[in-house]
Scaffold this active site. Sequence first.
Site, PDB file in Angstrom:
ATOM      1  N   HIS A   1      45.500  31.394  25.436  1.00  0.00           N
ATOM      2  CA  HIS A   1      45.796  32.130  26.668  1.00  0.00           C
ATOM      3  C   HIS A   1      46.461  31.213  27.697  1.00  0.00           C
ATOM      4  O   HIS A   1      47.522  31.541  28.249  1.00  0.00           O
ATOM      5  CB  HIS A   1      44.496  32.724  27.235  1.00  0.00           C
ATOM      6  CG  HIS A   1      44.679  33.530  28.483  1.00  0.00           C
ATOM      7  ND1 HIS A   1      44.632  34.899  28.499  1.00  0.00           N
ATOM      8  CD2 HIS A   1      44.913  33.153  29.770  1.00  0.00           C
ATOM      9  CE1 HIS A   1      44.830  35.341  29.732  1.00  0.00           C
ATOM     10  NE2 HIS A   1      44.996  34.290  30.531  1.00  0.00           N
ATOM     11  N   GLU A   2      45.840  30.052  27.956  1.00  0.00           N
ATOM     12  CA  GLU A   2      46.385  29.146  28.962  1.00  0.00           C
ATOM     13  C   GLU A   2      47.706  28.529  28.516  1.00  0.00           C
ATOM     14  O   GLU A   2      48.613  28.342  29.333  1.00  0.00           O
ATOM     15  CB  GLU A   2      45.361  28.049  29.292  1.00  0.00           C
ATOM     16  CG  GLU A   2      44.056  28.551  29.882  1.00  0.00           C
ATOM     17  CD  GLU A   2      44.244  29.385  31.140  1.00  0.00           C
ATOM     18  OE1 GLU A   2      45.255  29.179  31.849  1.00  0.00           O
ATOM     19  OE2 GLU A   2      43.400  30.258  31.407  1.00  0.00           O
TER      20      GLU A   2
ATOM     21  N   HIS B   1      50.534  30.893  29.265  1.00  0.00           N
ATOM     22  CA  HIS B   1      51.025  30.751  30.639  1.00  0.00           C
ATOM     23  C   HIS B   1      51.960  29.549  30.761  1.00  0.00           C
ATOM     24  O   HIS B   1      53.043  29.639  31.348  1.00  0.00           O
ATOM     25  CB  HIS B   1      49.849  30.565  31.603  1.00  0.00           C
ATOM     26  CG  HIS B   1      49.030  31.791  31.846  1.00  0.00           C
ATOM     27  ND1 HIS B   1      49.571  32.983  32.259  1.00  0.00           N
ATOM     28  CD2 HIS B   1      47.682  31.997  31.744  1.00  0.00           C
ATOM     29  CE1 HIS B   1      48.598  33.883  32.406  1.00  0.00           C
ATOM     30  NE2 HIS B   1      47.443  33.305  32.094  1.00  0.00           N
TER      31      HIS B   1
END
Length: 636
Positions: free
Chosen positions: A440-441, A444
Amino acid sequence: MEMDDKRKRQSMMLYILIGMVVFAMLHTFVFPNMMQQVVTDKSYSEFIADVDAGKVEKVDLDRDTTEITYTMKNDKPGHVYKTTMFPNDDGLVERLQKAGVNFSAHVPDETGALFIYLLINLLPLAILIGGGMLLNRQLRKQMGEDNNMSFGGGFGLGGGLGRSGAKEVKGEETGKNFGDVAGQDEAKESLQEIVGFLKDPERYAEIGAKLPHGALLVGPPGTGKTLLAQAVAGEANVPFFSISGSEFVEMFVGRGAAKVRDLFKQANEKAPCIVFIDEIDAVGKRRDSGLTTNDEREQTLNQLLAEMDGFDNHKGIVVFAATNRPESLDPALTRPGRFDRRIPVELPDLAGREAILKLHAGDVKMEAGVDFGVIARQTPGASGADLANMINEAALRAVRMGRTRVTQDDILESVDVVIAGEKKKSTVLSEREREMVSYHECGHAIVAAVQDGKAPVSKITIVPRTSGALGFTMQTEEDERYLTTREEYKQKIAVLCGGRAAEELIFNQMTSGAANDIERATGIARAMVTQLGMSDRFGMMSLGKVHNQYLGGDAALNCSEGTAQEIDAEVQRLVEEGHQTALETLRQNRFKLHEIAHYLQKKETITGDEFMRLLMREDGFAPKIPDTEQSEKEAE
């Protein structure tokens, strides 16, 4: 000393009155209950059995209610029994005589009971009224107050309710001057003239200039509005009266206006001086056009307006007021002649943040070589209070780590603490969850890396925080930005969608971890459509307005219901466009997404430099940037 003696006498009389009321309440409610008898109900047959067995000592018959109260031999004092006489039992008297019981009958005296009832219930009220009148008379004699100091026809429990309660501080005792304020150069420059007026009024009087009546300090919370007012008093070396707007609003009619009168009376006695009213919106809200608005707040506001018009400007009285709700203030309060100057106290820019950090670091033992510029670039939008808190958190961390000086790492960690909270050691993620958070990170970060590079990634972490975040990706602006283009907003939406896009691409599912990302992306898209005129569908048309520019909040739409539905559709299109851009970016850089996510899962926290080395590690390799125009066509 004389005033202290008066206050002592006032307090003593108040304590005596309270004691009398408490005693009366105890006499009414507690003592009778303590003296109550223990009563046991019995049936009439049990009563007859006790009489025949010779256990009954005394019987009392109430002729009015036919209720029998009796006591037993060898029972404890105060223990009685009750029953009701059986109808037409003519043999009861003979039975009692035969058993040798002492018996009697009576009719109750109602007048005595009524007198006791009135005495018990009215005594506390009589004591309260009498004591209040006595105390009010004594206070008026001692303090020289008129009838306005009493209320409720004698309930004079607050002889000092008409006093303002403002805190007075002498100029030299404020301990503040303009050197203690950083990051607000424009505000200090605007206030410098007021300092000159207070220090040397003749210089301005020669040319015919008048001292400003008031200055309204407007800005977000934590930017130093109170500090600036204190600094003006310290620079001019004049007394400083401080009071909050909420202290004027009383539950008793006329008290707020009385406090305003007393405040300006004190200011006239100590002129030249500064009167500072914090959160003036509590008392200075806009009056509506209704005919029934003459409430306590409006009376207080009217008195404040009259006092600001009436005080002698040549004495050197300046009223400072602070608020973060300027749109709610009454126009009569903000016009020239009352608050002549409106001084914005905004969030500090890059140079201001660096200056504030250095100012607060001066009170803390620091290691040599700390780069405050790096920290300032990582904290866009931080107020002076936030930055001061970061320095303090860094000092606390240094003590916890057993060091005597604060290091760069301490401050960088304190930035994370203020922004996202402390590390949450009690939260232990499973390997599956750690893997999902890592992807997820990294989603980004990779989407952010292929943008124009104006906000590179500075840190990625999957350490849970007390704010509820299981990880975060931090971007740092290279320089201060005052304008944002439409394309840059679209890039921000795409970066926010990068986490959810990574979950869908790698795990083919969605988690709750993207909730905050979705909220922020939707907020940006809605602002583009309703406030910034960045929508092809609506063009340069204002469709909404934020209620408060300093406190934020959702914008209020100013359109029809049908247009509101079209706005929702346009917002959805913009967010979905960013979502598709993020998906396409990660598809074209899937290999790097796997590599960096696995590395982050093992290390938990990586810096921006580490991230970029991993992303650009291969010879001549650069992340693939998707064709934006093609992505937009696919989204459509």
